[in-house]
Design a protein around this motif. Structure first.
Motif, PDB file in Angstrom:
ATOM      1  N   GLY A 169      12.608  -3.251  -1.578  1.00  0.00           N
ATOM      2  CA  GLY A 169      12.988  -3.745  -2.738  1.00  0.00           C
ATOM      3  C   GLY A 169      14.247  -3.190  -3.468  1.00  0.00           C
ATOM      4  O   GLY A 169      14.838  -3.966  -4.371  1.00  0.00           O
ATOM      5  N   THR A 170      14.868  -2.167  -3.041  1.00  0.00           N
ATOM      6  CA  THR A 170      15.788  -1.782  -3.706  1.00  0.00           C
ATOM      7  C   THR A 170      17.141  -2.412  -3.215  1.00  0.00           C
ATOM      8  O   THR A 170      18.271  -2.392  -3.930  1.00  0.00           O
ATOM      9  CB  THR A 170      16.355  -0.021  -3.255  1.00  0.00           C
TER      10      THR A 170
ATOM     11  N   GLY B 137       5.015   8.339  -0.471  1.00  0.00           N
ATOM     12  CA  GLY B 137       4.101   7.863  -1.440  1.00  0.00           C
ATOM     13  C   GLY B 137       4.460   6.545  -1.947  1.00  0.00           C
ATOM     14  O   GLY B 137       3.746   5.848  -2.746  1.00  0.00           O
ATOM     15  N   ARG B 138       5.516   5.938  -1.576  1.00  0.00           N
ATOM     16  CA  ARG B 138       5.988   4.678  -2.065  1.00  0.00           C
ATOM     17  C   ARG B 138       5.426   3.722  -1.197  1.00  0.00           C
ATOM     18  O   ARG B 138       5.157   4.078  -0.171  1.00  0.00           O
ATOM     19  CB  ARG B 138       7.507   4.607  -2.191  1.00  0.00           C
ATOM     20  N   THR B 139       5.394   2.487  -1.468  1.00  0.00           N
ATOM     21  CA  THR B 139       4.908   1.265  -0.879  1.00  0.00           C
ATOM     22  C   THR B 139       6.267   0.863  -0.083  1.00  0.00           C
ATOM     23  O   THR B 139       7.433   1.041  -0.525  1.00  0.00           O
ATOM     24  CB  THR B 139       4.517   0.120  -1.431  1.00  0.00           C
TER      25      THR B 139
ATOM     26  N   MET C 297       0.755  -1.267   0.034  1.00  0.00           N
ATOM     27  CA  MET C 297       0.217  -0.063  -0.103  1.00  0.00           C
ATOM     28  C   MET C 297       0.994   1.329   0.108  1.00  0.00           C
ATOM     29  O   MET C 297       1.968   1.405   0.625  1.00  0.00           O
ATOM     30  CB  MET C 297      -0.883   0.158   1.209  1.00  0.00           C
ATOM     31  N   ALA C 298       0.425   2.205  -0.801  1.00  0.00           N
ATOM     32  CA  ALA C 298       1.155   3.509  -0.695  1.00  0.00           C
ATOM     33  C   ALA C 298       1.166   4.075   0.707  1.00  0.00           C
ATOM     34  O   ALA C 298       0.034   4.064   1.408  1.00  0.00           O
ATOM     35  CB  ALA C 298       0.600   4.446  -1.698  1.00  0.00           C
TER      36      ALA C 298
ATOM     37  N   THR D 228      12.557   0.645   7.287  1.00  0.00           N
ATOM     38  CA  THR D 228      11.099   0.407   7.264  1.00  0.00           C
ATOM     39  C   THR D 228      10.721  -0.764   8.286  1.00  0.00           C
ATOM     40  O   THR D 228       9.571  -0.368   8.889  1.00  0.00           O
ATOM     41  CB  THR D 228      11.207  -0.533   6.044  1.00  0.00           C
ATOM     42  N   PHE D 229      11.683  -1.517   8.939  1.00  0.00           N
ATOM     43  CA  PHE D 229      11.213  -2.202  10.211  1.00  0.00           C
ATOM     44  C   PHE D 229      11.033  -1.311  11.192  1.00  0.00           C
ATOM     45  O   PHE D 229      10.002  -1.361  11.994  1.00  0.00           O
ATOM     46  CB  PHE D 229      12.449  -3.292  10.433  1.00  0.00           C
ATOM     47  N   LYS D 230      11.868  -0.100  11.335  1.00  0.00           N
ATOM     48  CA  LYS D 230      11.821   0.771  12.506  1.00  0.00           C
ATOM     49  C   LYS D 230      10.529   1.331  12.536  1.00  0.00           C
ATOM     50  O   LYS D 230       9.827   1.664  13.681  1.00  0.00           O
ATOM     51  CB  LYS D 230      13.026   1.580  12.443  1.00  0.00           C
ATOM     52  N   ARG D 231      10.052   1.949  11.336  1.00  0.00           N
ATOM     53  CA  ARG D 231       8.803   2.594  11.231  1.00  0.00           C
ATOM     54  C   ARG D 231       7.593   1.793  11.370  1.00  0.00           C
ATOM     55  O   ARG D 231       6.518   2.232  11.939  1.00  0.00           O
ATOM     56  CB  ARG D 231       8.760   3.623   9.808  1.00  0.00           C
ATOM     57  N   ILE D 232       7.695   0.610  10.902  1.00  0.00           N
ATOM     58  CA  ILE D 232       6.365  -0.384  11.088  1.00  0.00           C
ATOM     59  C   ILE D 232       6.402  -0.919  12.482  1.00  0.00           C
ATOM     60  O   ILE D 232       5.188  -0.506  13.140  1.00  0.00           O
ATOM     61  CB  ILE D 232       6.648  -1.626  10.103  1.00  0.00           C
TER      62      ILE D 232
END
Length: 132
Positions: free
Chosen positions: A110-111, A102-104, A93-94, A120-124
């Motif tokens: 995926g980069t 705005g990216r998922t 989801m965006a 990403t882990f930290k923010r989730i």
């Protein structure tokens, strides 16, 4: 001192972690290329993990850390959501929070950038109170 038994157990744990990570990536609908980048594994290793053929797989500490972060992202999502559509769909989801712009989350990790996986882990994880 590492014994032969410990090496076998470590390899078995690494193989199980890789297999679980690939299953999660499949449920997230990651492309093979994204999965290979996120986990930093070769195309052939990723394909073998999908088939469950992990007898000869060797993973380095970076790859093991990537698997760990991916499994922890999945665990955080399972704590946040009861609905499987959200558990497995959230990463596609965006996201309009400042880091994602705005990216998922899947696009970001995926980069293949390790820092992106960590961030990403930290923010989730912060969505559930970051209580690891």
């Amino acid at each position: 001192m590492q014994t032969a038994s410990n090496v076998i157990q470590d390899k078995a744990a690494a193989a199980a972690g890789l297999k679980a990570a690939v299953r999660i990536l499949d449920k997230w609908r990651a492309t093979g290329e994204q999965g290979e980048s996120i986990l930093r594994v070769s195309h052939s290793s990723y394909a073998r993990a999908r088939r469950g053929d992990l007898a000869e797989i060797k993973l380095d500490s970076d790859q093991l850390a990537r698997i760990s972060y991916l499994l922890n992202i999945h665990a955080a999502l399972r704590m946040l959501f009861e609905n499987p559509d959200n558990v497995y769909g959230f990463v596609s989801m965006a996201n309009h929070n400042p880091y994602f712009n705005g990216r998922t989350p899947l696009e970001v990790i995926g980069t293949g950038d390790f820092a992106a996986l960590y961030e990403t882990f930290k923010r989730i994880d912060s969505l559930r109170g970051a209580q690891w």
